[in-house]
Design an enzyme around this catalytic site. Sequence first.
Site, PDB file in Angstrom:
ATOM      1  N   SER A   1      26.110  51.735  43.416  1.00 59.90           N
ATOM      2  CA  SER A   1      27.205  52.057  44.335  1.00 59.90           C
ATOM      3  C   SER A   1      28.496  52.259  43.554  1.00 59.90           C
ATOM      4  CB  SER A   1      27.398  50.897  45.327  1.00 59.90           C
ATOM      5  OG  SER A   1      28.597  51.052  46.070  1.00 59.90           O
TER       6      SER A   1
ATOM      7  N   TYR B   1      29.132  41.801  46.371  1.00 65.20           N
ATOM      8  CA  TYR B   1      28.417  43.081  46.541  1.00 65.20           C
ATOM      9  C   TYR B   1      28.687  43.990  45.342  1.00 65.20           C
ATOM     10  CZ  TYR B   1      26.852  47.583  48.227  1.00 65.20           C
ATOM     11  OH  TYR B   1      26.217  48.798  48.320  1.00 65.20           O
TER      12      TYR B   1
HETATM   13  P1  NDP Z   1      20.517  50.637  55.496  1.00 62.98           P
HETATM   14  O1  NDP Z   1      20.983  49.325  56.018  1.00 62.98           O
HETATM   15  O2  NDP Z   1      20.427  51.777  56.438  1.00 62.98           O
HETATM   16  O3  NDP Z   1      19.109  50.449  54.768  1.00 62.98           O
HETATM   17  C1  NDP Z   1      18.856  49.321  53.958  1.00 62.98           C
HETATM   18  C2  NDP Z   1      17.375  49.217  53.688  1.00 62.98           C
HETATM   19  O4  NDP Z   1      17.152  48.085  52.818  1.00 62.98           O
HETATM   20  C3  NDP Z   1      16.571  48.993  54.955  1.00 62.98           C
HETATM   21  O5  NDP Z   1      15.435  49.818  54.925  1.00 62.98           O
HETATM   22  C4  NDP Z   1      16.149  47.536  54.844  1.00 62.98           C
HETATM   23  O6  NDP Z   1      14.865  47.354  55.398  1.00 62.98           O
HETATM   24  C5  NDP Z   1      16.075  47.336  53.330  1.00 62.98           C
HETATM   25  N1  NDP Z   1      16.194  45.934  52.998  1.00 62.98           N
HETATM   26  C6  NDP Z   1      17.296  45.144  53.083  1.00 62.98           C
HETATM   27  N2  NDP Z   1      16.980  43.871  52.765  1.00 62.98           N
HETATM   28  C7  NDP Z   1      15.649  43.856  52.497  1.00 62.98           C
HETATM   29  C8  NDP Z   1      14.729  42.848  52.138  1.00 62.98           C
HETATM   30  N3  NDP Z   1      15.096  41.560  51.975  1.00 62.98           N
HETATM   31  N4  NDP Z   1      13.428  43.182  51.934  1.00 62.98           N
HETATM   32  C9  NDP Z   1      13.032  44.457  52.087  1.00 62.98           C
HETATM   33  N5  NDP Z   1      13.860  45.466  52.410  1.00 62.98           N
HETATM   34  C10 NDP Z   1      15.150  45.163  52.632  1.00 62.98           C
HETATM   35  O7  NDP Z   1      21.520  50.989  54.297  1.00 62.98           O
HETATM   36  P2  NDP Z   1      21.567  52.196  53.232  1.00 62.98           P
HETATM   37  O8  NDP Z   1      20.481  53.164  53.424  1.00 62.98           O
HETATM   38  O9  NDP Z   1      22.959  52.693  53.244  1.00 62.98           O
HETATM   39  O10 NDP Z   1      21.384  51.362  51.905  1.00 62.98           O
HETATM   40  C11 NDP Z   1      20.411  51.657  50.913  1.00 62.98           C
HETATM   41  C12 NDP Z   1      20.972  51.267  49.566  1.00 62.98           C
HETATM   42  O11 NDP Z   1      22.110  52.061  49.291  1.00 62.98           O
HETATM   43  C13 NDP Z   1      21.444  49.814  49.468  1.00 62.98           C
HETATM   44  O12 NDP Z   1      21.060  49.305  48.204  1.00 62.98           O
HETATM   45  C14 NDP Z   1      22.968  49.932  49.560  1.00 62.98           C
HETATM   46  O13 NDP Z   1      23.612  48.876  48.903  1.00 62.98           O
HETATM   47  C15 NDP Z   1      23.179  51.251  48.857  1.00 62.98           C
HETATM   48  N6  NDP Z   1      24.429  51.960  49.123  1.00 62.98           N
HETATM   49  C16 NDP Z   1      24.816  52.295  50.389  1.00 62.98           C
HETATM   50  C17 NDP Z   1      25.991  53.019  50.590  1.00 62.98           C
HETATM   51  C18 NDP Z   1      26.486  53.386  51.943  1.00 62.98           C
HETATM   52  O14 NDP Z   1      27.702  53.667  52.078  1.00 62.98           O
HETATM   53  N7  NDP Z   1      25.640  53.431  52.974  1.00 62.98           N
HETATM   54  C19 NDP Z   1      26.798  53.474  49.457  1.00 62.98           C
HETATM   55  C20 NDP Z   1      26.307  53.048  48.171  1.00 62.98           C
HETATM   56  C21 NDP Z   1      25.162  52.352  48.019  1.00 62.98           C
HETATM   57  P3  NDP Z   1      14.433  46.153  56.394  1.00 62.98           P
HETATM   58  O15 NDP Z   1      15.687  45.607  57.030  1.00 62.98           O
HETATM   59  O16 NDP Z   1      13.491  46.777  57.365  1.00 62.98           O
HETATM   60  O17 NDP Z   1      13.767  45.180  55.483  1.00 62.98           O
HETATM   61  C1  8X3 Z   2      28.611  51.115  49.661  1.00 63.16           C
HETATM   62  C2  8X3 Z   2      29.930  51.733  49.366  1.00 63.16           C
HETATM   63  O1  8X3 Z   2      32.446  51.340  49.381  1.00 63.16           O
HETATM   64  O2  8X3 Z   2      31.144  50.454  51.249  1.00 63.16           O
HETATM   65  O3  8X3 Z   2      28.017  50.663  48.494  1.00 63.16           O
HETATM   66  O4  8X3 Z   2      31.047  49.407  49.099  1.00 63.16           O
HETATM   67  S1  8X3 Z   2      31.183  50.662  49.779  1.00 63.16           S
END
Ligand code: NDP
Ligand code: 8X3
Length: 249
Positions: A136, A149
């Site tokens: 991120s 985070y």
């Molecule tokens: P979502 O919340 O939409 O998806 C997160 C996914 O992670 C879900 O499928 C969830 O599945 C899974 N997950 C979380 N905890 C667990 C666990 N303990 N075991 C198994 N699976 C888990 O968020 P995003 O798609 O946005 O996030 C995906 C990645 O991208 C993350 O690492 C996030 O930090 C990163 N990210 C997101 C950004 C954003 O602005 N959206 C920007 C930068 C990075 P389930 O709950 O079914 O287990």
């Molecule tokens: C997700 C981007 O700016 O919300 O990783 O932390 S931010």
Amino acid sequence: MDKTALITGATSGFGRAAVERFVAGGWRVVACGRRAERLQALVDALGAGNVHAAAFDVRDEIAMQAALAALPPGFRDVDLLVNNAGLALGTRPAQDASLDDWRTMIDTNVTALVTLTRALLPALVARRGAIVNVSSTAGKYPYTGGNVYGGTKAFVSQFSLNLRADLHGTGVRVTALEPGMAETEFTLVRTHGDQAASDALYAGARPMTATDIAETIWWVANLPPHLNVNRLELMPTSQSFAGFQVHRS
Ligand code: NDP
Ligand code: 8X3
């Protein structure tokens, strides 16, 4: 095309969009996540020959190992690991933050990611495979409330670069993908279920979409084998940088 990707966090957001993208491109996908019914919906929509549902909590190493051991023929030879499962919890300043939230982020974003990576590395080396770790912008640029985070994502980026060093000569490619703001369930999770807060954050901002990120993962994974993207930072055009803060007494 005879390739297999294992994608964590496939029940939502980036991960689900990546499953759809890779299946559309002819790959088989092991789709991982806790919400088994969402994984089954992917299997139903995309076909059991294309998607294998592996429902487990990435923090549970025994369940993870069992899921890997239970991969059926056709899904066992993983060419690409997409370490995408992760979360942010809370936006309170460190001095007010929940230690439980911090531990959950570290267990999920760091410990589980390295555990799964270590488990699959021998196979990835044998197949000259690839790893995409979803980091991120929060791992590079500090912001108030980003505390643990951002720390976990800094780890993900640096771990990715260090993997490259250790994997020197193996042909295994490693990329740290560093997105900024994208609209998924991320903020709903971060706020412990506050849909209004999530909607307010993204309103009028034209954030990136899960499809944007899935297309990027697809692009990285399908570059020629001699080409490695070390780290790739993405933001919506609407997002940029602000200055330092100064406290005046
Ligand atoms: P979502 O919340 O939409 O998806 C997160 C996914 O992670 C879900 O499928 C969830 O599945 C899974 N997950 C979380 N905890 C667990 C666990 N303990 N075991 C198994 N699976 C888990 O968020 P995003 O798609 O946005 O996030 C995906 C990645 O991208 C993350 O690492 C996030 O930090 C990163 N990210 C997101 C950004 C954003 O602005 N959206 C920007 C930068 C990075 P389930 O709950 O079914 O287990
Ligand atoms: C997700 C981007 O700016 O919300 O990783 O932390 S931010």
